[in-house]
Write an enzyme that holds these catalytic residues in place. Structure first.
Site, PDB file in Angstrom:
ATOM      1  N   ASN A 100      -2.450 -45.926   2.055  1.00  0.00           N
ATOM      2  CA  ASN A 100      -2.256 -47.359   1.519  1.00  0.00           C
ATOM      3  C   ASN A 100      -4.353 -47.861   0.888  1.00  0.00           C
ATOM      4  O   ASN A 100      -4.462 -48.219   0.341  1.00  0.00           O
ATOM      5  CB  ASN A 100      -2.201 -48.296   2.654  1.00  0.00           C
ATOM      6  N   GLU A 106      -6.165 -43.288  13.414  1.00  0.00           N
ATOM      7  CA  GLU A 106      -6.019 -44.571  13.297  1.00  0.00           C
ATOM      8  C   GLU A 106      -4.477 -44.706  12.742  1.00  0.00           C
ATOM      9  O   GLU A 106      -3.915 -44.332  12.188  1.00  0.00           O
ATOM     10  CB  GLU A 106      -6.831 -44.657  12.032  1.00  0.00           C
ATOM     11  N   CYS A 114      -1.732 -51.610   8.207  1.00  0.00           N
ATOM     12  CA  CYS A 114      -1.717 -50.847   9.826  1.00  0.00           C
ATOM     13  C   CYS A 114      -1.912 -52.292  10.407  1.00  0.00           C
ATOM     14  O   CYS A 114      -0.849 -52.427  11.156  1.00  0.00           O
ATOM     15  CB  CYS A 114      -2.722 -49.974   9.912  1.00  0.00           C
ATOM     16  N   GLU A 144     -13.451 -46.883  14.451  1.00  0.00           N
ATOM     17  CA  GLU A 144     -13.939 -46.301  12.837  1.00  0.00           C
ATOM     18  C   GLU A 144     -15.337 -47.788  12.719  1.00  0.00           C
ATOM     19  O   GLU A 144     -15.097 -48.865  13.797  1.00  0.00           O
ATOM     20  CB  GLU A 144     -13.133 -46.826  11.922  1.00  0.00           C
TER      21      GLU A 144
HETATM   22  P1  NAD Z   1       1.535 -40.410   7.450  1.00  0.00           P
HETATM   23  O1  NAD Z   1       1.165 -40.486   9.367  1.00  0.00           O
HETATM   24  O2  NAD Z   1       3.056 -39.741   6.922  1.00  0.00           O
HETATM   25  O3  NAD Z   1       0.753 -39.225   7.028  1.00  0.00           O
HETATM   26  C1  NAD Z   1      -0.605 -39.560   7.332  1.00  0.00           C
HETATM   27  C2  NAD Z   1      -1.557 -37.938   6.490  1.00  0.00           C
HETATM   28  O4  NAD Z   1      -1.391 -37.725   7.425  1.00  0.00           O
HETATM   29  C3  NAD Z   1      -1.267 -37.913   5.337  1.00  0.00           C
HETATM   30  O5  NAD Z   1      -1.916 -37.186   5.028  1.00  0.00           O
HETATM   31  C4  NAD Z   1       0.257 -36.282   5.938  1.00  0.00           C
HETATM   32  O6  NAD Z   1      -0.188 -35.592   4.038  1.00  0.00           O
HETATM   33  C5  NAD Z   1      -0.948 -36.127   6.731  1.00  0.00           C
HETATM   34  N1  NAD Z   1       0.192 -35.023   7.927  1.00  0.00           N
HETATM   35  C6  NAD Z   1       1.579 -35.427   7.631  1.00  0.00           C
HETATM   36  N2  NAD Z   1       2.231 -34.099   8.708  1.00  0.00           N
HETATM   37  C7  NAD Z   1       0.977 -34.048   9.265  1.00  0.00           C
HETATM   38  C8  NAD Z   1       0.508 -33.019   9.884  1.00  0.00           C
HETATM   39  N3  NAD Z   1       2.073 -31.939  10.857  1.00  0.00           N
HETATM   40  N4  NAD Z   1      -0.314 -32.110   9.872  1.00  0.00           N
HETATM   41  C9  NAD Z   1      -1.400 -32.656   9.029  1.00  0.00           C
HETATM   42  N5  NAD Z   1      -1.326 -33.561   8.742  1.00  0.00           N
HETATM   43  C10 NAD Z   1       0.023 -34.203   8.411  1.00  0.00           C
HETATM   44  O7  NAD Z   1       1.371 -41.704   7.607  1.00  0.00           O
HETATM   45  P2  NAD Z   1       0.875 -42.401   5.978  1.00  0.00           P
HETATM   46  O8  NAD Z   1       2.942 -42.436   5.231  1.00  0.00           O
HETATM   47  O9  NAD Z   1       0.528 -41.627   4.474  1.00  0.00           O
HETATM   48  O10 NAD Z   1       0.800 -43.885   5.761  1.00  0.00           O
HETATM   49  C11 NAD Z   1       1.056 -44.845   6.678  1.00  0.00           C
HETATM   50  C12 NAD Z   1       0.947 -44.966   8.240  1.00  0.00           C
HETATM   51  O11 NAD Z   1      -0.657 -45.413   8.512  1.00  0.00           O
HETATM   52  C13 NAD Z   1       1.466 -46.301   8.587  1.00  0.00           C
HETATM   53  O12 NAD Z   1       2.093 -45.733   9.887  1.00  0.00           O
HETATM   54  C14 NAD Z   1       0.041 -47.362   8.544  1.00  0.00           C
HETATM   55  O13 NAD Z   1       0.489 -48.136  10.306  1.00  0.00           O
HETATM   56  C15 NAD Z   1      -1.188 -45.452   9.267  1.00  0.00           C
HETATM   57  N6  NAD Z   1      -2.546 -46.648   8.912  1.00  0.00           N
HETATM   58  C16 NAD Z   1      -3.418 -46.739   9.824  1.00  0.00           C
HETATM   59  C17 NAD Z   1      -4.238 -47.676   9.855  1.00  0.00           C
HETATM   60  C18 NAD Z   1      -5.549 -47.510  10.623  1.00  0.00           C
HETATM   61  O14 NAD Z   1      -6.950 -47.118  10.568  1.00  0.00           O
HETATM   62  N7  NAD Z   1      -4.653 -47.515  12.218  1.00  0.00           N
HETATM   63  C19 NAD Z   1      -4.656 -47.185   8.202  1.00  0.00           C
HETATM   64  C20 NAD Z   1      -3.695 -47.399   7.529  1.00  0.00           C
HETATM   65  C21 NAD Z   1      -2.914 -47.143   7.553  1.00  0.00           C
END
Ligand code: NAD
Length: 486
Positions: free
Chosen positions: A154, A251, A285, A460
């Site tokens: 995002n 996060e 998020c 962060e």
């Molecule tokens: P996601 O969990 O699908 O993926 C996040 C990242 O993790 C990607 O780069 C992905 O390739 C990687 N990943 C996936 N499986 C992995 C594994 N087994 N080992 C290591 N890396 C792995 O999330 P998304 O769909 O990209 O993003 C949306 C989510 O992120 C939502 O839940 C949102 O709330 C959260 N988010 C949180 C924040 C925050 O600061 N708290 C900010 C933005 C988004």
């Protein structure tokens, strides 16, 4: 804005672009049209090895520099980012589909803020001296070593900068894996770091899906992992990091409450709810997706909410007048449409939206509001990550605090009221890492950001990041003889 965004190569390692076409291809799709705008390849084991080896090598020398010397380079990178805000914002728009009117003010600029802030903070980090009579102990804050950053789709530029700025400022190296959905922006940040004078190897970018992230997280050379992503991914990454007793920052997701009391300024509360649900098409998020509205203001609140929502200009994110673009991908659109369907079936009252918008090429979703949502509905419990707002009614303060806290998440929360004593009382009782009073989703780099409960660990930004990118060495200095009993 041209639709060609092919980078010179997939990865950026040891100061230069690096390609290895043996890795599985990843197509980069412009979400407004569904067109393929670039192709990159997943990192192969040899790319991962090159990234970790060069980071390990470079980090040792980097840690020996004076903090002010590291800071000078980060400040230069921030200035270059600001100079190139237009082109970086255009790329962010192509990568994510977010409207250019947002990306121009929220993405590269917030990345530059982080670099400036941590450049300023780095030279101020000192240890302490602990007097012990004749002897004393002094402490030193040392870097952790090689840190891995893993990003969500995002905010690709912001996430890369929010993680790399404190990591680098305090003497670490970072290997960053962007989300496979948005792999382009981080490569530009890597280029800028090199131009700013960052020694090669200190910020490497490797592309790939989860398996590449897992290979990084489990490597013995890695000291820390900072993930921005969903809770299920967070669980896996946290567990993998635990095997090697690595430091983590998580996060993760949220289902944050935004509470509107009867005495709140109507327009400000509606504005906060709109920003906290529809900015970036709801893909934020910390969004306040459970909007608790006190019964006395509910009718007026819903009227203004509907009117202002229906005036939102949905369209091509490249058009400067567009206020809301498409969702990031077809898969995300399907998830959001499924959540809307489930809310309808559960008996939530649709106020506006609820459908796929625009032509069928782009992944557009009409901004959607449901009223009369109850705590047991999936819409009130699960993160949707799209422009879908749930409005719930409440009667009194005690009730709303209990209901707001009845969630497995705890990322953020907001309170709108004219009574500041009540605002502080409510915020004190809310289980959330980041709270706003009469505002929503403001995340200046000076303020800590992060969640409690399933929303994550660590913070962060702000001075809190010092704790998460350094470790303390304690040194006992003895001035006397060693008193050994044998
Ligand atoms: P996601 O969990 O699908 O993926 C996040 C990242 O993790 C990607 O780069 C992905 O390739 C990687 N990943 C996936 N499986 C992995 C594994 N087994 N080992 C290591 N890396 C792995 O999330 P998304 O769909 O990209 O993003 C949306 C989510 O992120 C939502 O839940 C949102 O709330 C959260 N988010 C949180 C924040 C925050 O600061 N708290 C900010 C933005 C988004």
């Amino acid at each position: 804005m041209t639709l060609i965004a092919q980078p010179k190569a997939s990865h950026f390692v040891d100061g230069a672009y690096l390609e290895d076409k043996a890795g599985a291809p990843i197509e980069v799709i412009f979400p407004a049209t569904g067109e393929v705008i670039a192709r990159v390849h997943e990192a192969t084991p040899s790319v991962i090895e090159a990234a970790l080896a060069s980071a390990t090598r470079a980090q040792a020398d980097w840690a020996r520099l004076k903090p002010v010397e590291r800071a000078r380079i980060l400040s230069r990178a921030a200035a270059l980012i600001r100079e190139r805000n237009q082109s970086l914002s255009e790329l962010e728009t192509l990568d994510t589909g977010k409207p250019i009117q947002e990306t121009l003010v929220a993405d590269a600029t917030s990345g530059a803020d982080a670099l400036e802030y941590f450049a300023g903070l780095a030279p101020t980090v000192t240890g302490e001296s602990v007097p012990l009579g004749r002897d004393f102990v002094y402490t030193v804050r040392e870097p952790l070593g090689v840190c891995v950053g893993i990003g969500a789709w995002n905010y690709p530029t912001q996430i890369a900068c929010w993680k790399s700025a404190p990591a680098l400022a305090f003497g670490n190296a970072m290997v960053f894996k962007p989300s496979e959905t948005t792999p382009l922006c981080t490569l530009k940040i890597a280029e800028i770091f090199i131009e700013a004078g960052l020694p090669p190897g200190l910020f490497n970018v490797v592309q790939g899906r989860g398996s590449v992230g897992a290979a990084l997280v489990t490597d013995p050379r890695v000291a820390k992992v900072s993930l921005t992503g969903s809770v299920p991914t967070g669980r896996k990454v946290y567990a993998m990091a635990a095997e090697g007793i690595r430091h983590v920052t998580m996060e993760l997701g949220g289902k944050s409450p935004l509470i509107v009391f009867d005495d709140a300024s109507l327009e400000n509360a509606v504005g906060g709810a709109l920003l906290g649900n529809f900015y970036s098409a709801g893909q934020v998020c910390s969004n306040g997706t459970r909007v608790f509205v006190q019964k006395g203001i509910k009718a007026r609140f819903l009227d203004r909410l509907q009117a202002r929502t229906e005036a939102i200009k949905l369209g091509d994110p490249r058009d400067p007048l567009t206020q809301m673009g498409p969702l990031v991908s077809a898969a995300q659109l399907d998830r959001v449409l499924a959540a809307v369907e489930a809310a309808r079936e559960a008996g939530a009252r649709l106020i506006t939206g609820g459908y796929r918008a625009g032509n069928n090429d782009g992944y557009y979703m009409a901004p959607t509001i449901f009223a009369d949502v109850t705590d047991d509905m999936a819409l009130a419990r699960d993160e949707v990550f799209g422009p879908v707002m749930a409005v719930l009614d409440f009667t009194d303060e005690e009730e709303v605090i209990a209901r707001a806290n009845a969630s497995e998440f705890g990322l953020a929360a907001g309170v709108f009221t004219a009574d500041l004593a009540r605002a502080h009382r409510v915020v004190a009782a809310l289980q959330a890492g980041t709270c706003w009073i009469n505002a929503y989703n403001l995340t200046p780099v000076e303020a800590p950001f992060g969640g409690v409960k399933l929303s994550g660990v660590g913070r962060e930004n702000s001075k809190a990041a010092i704790e998460h990118y350094t470790q303390v060495k304690s040194v006992y200095v003895n001035f006397g003889d060693v008193d050994a009993p044998y």
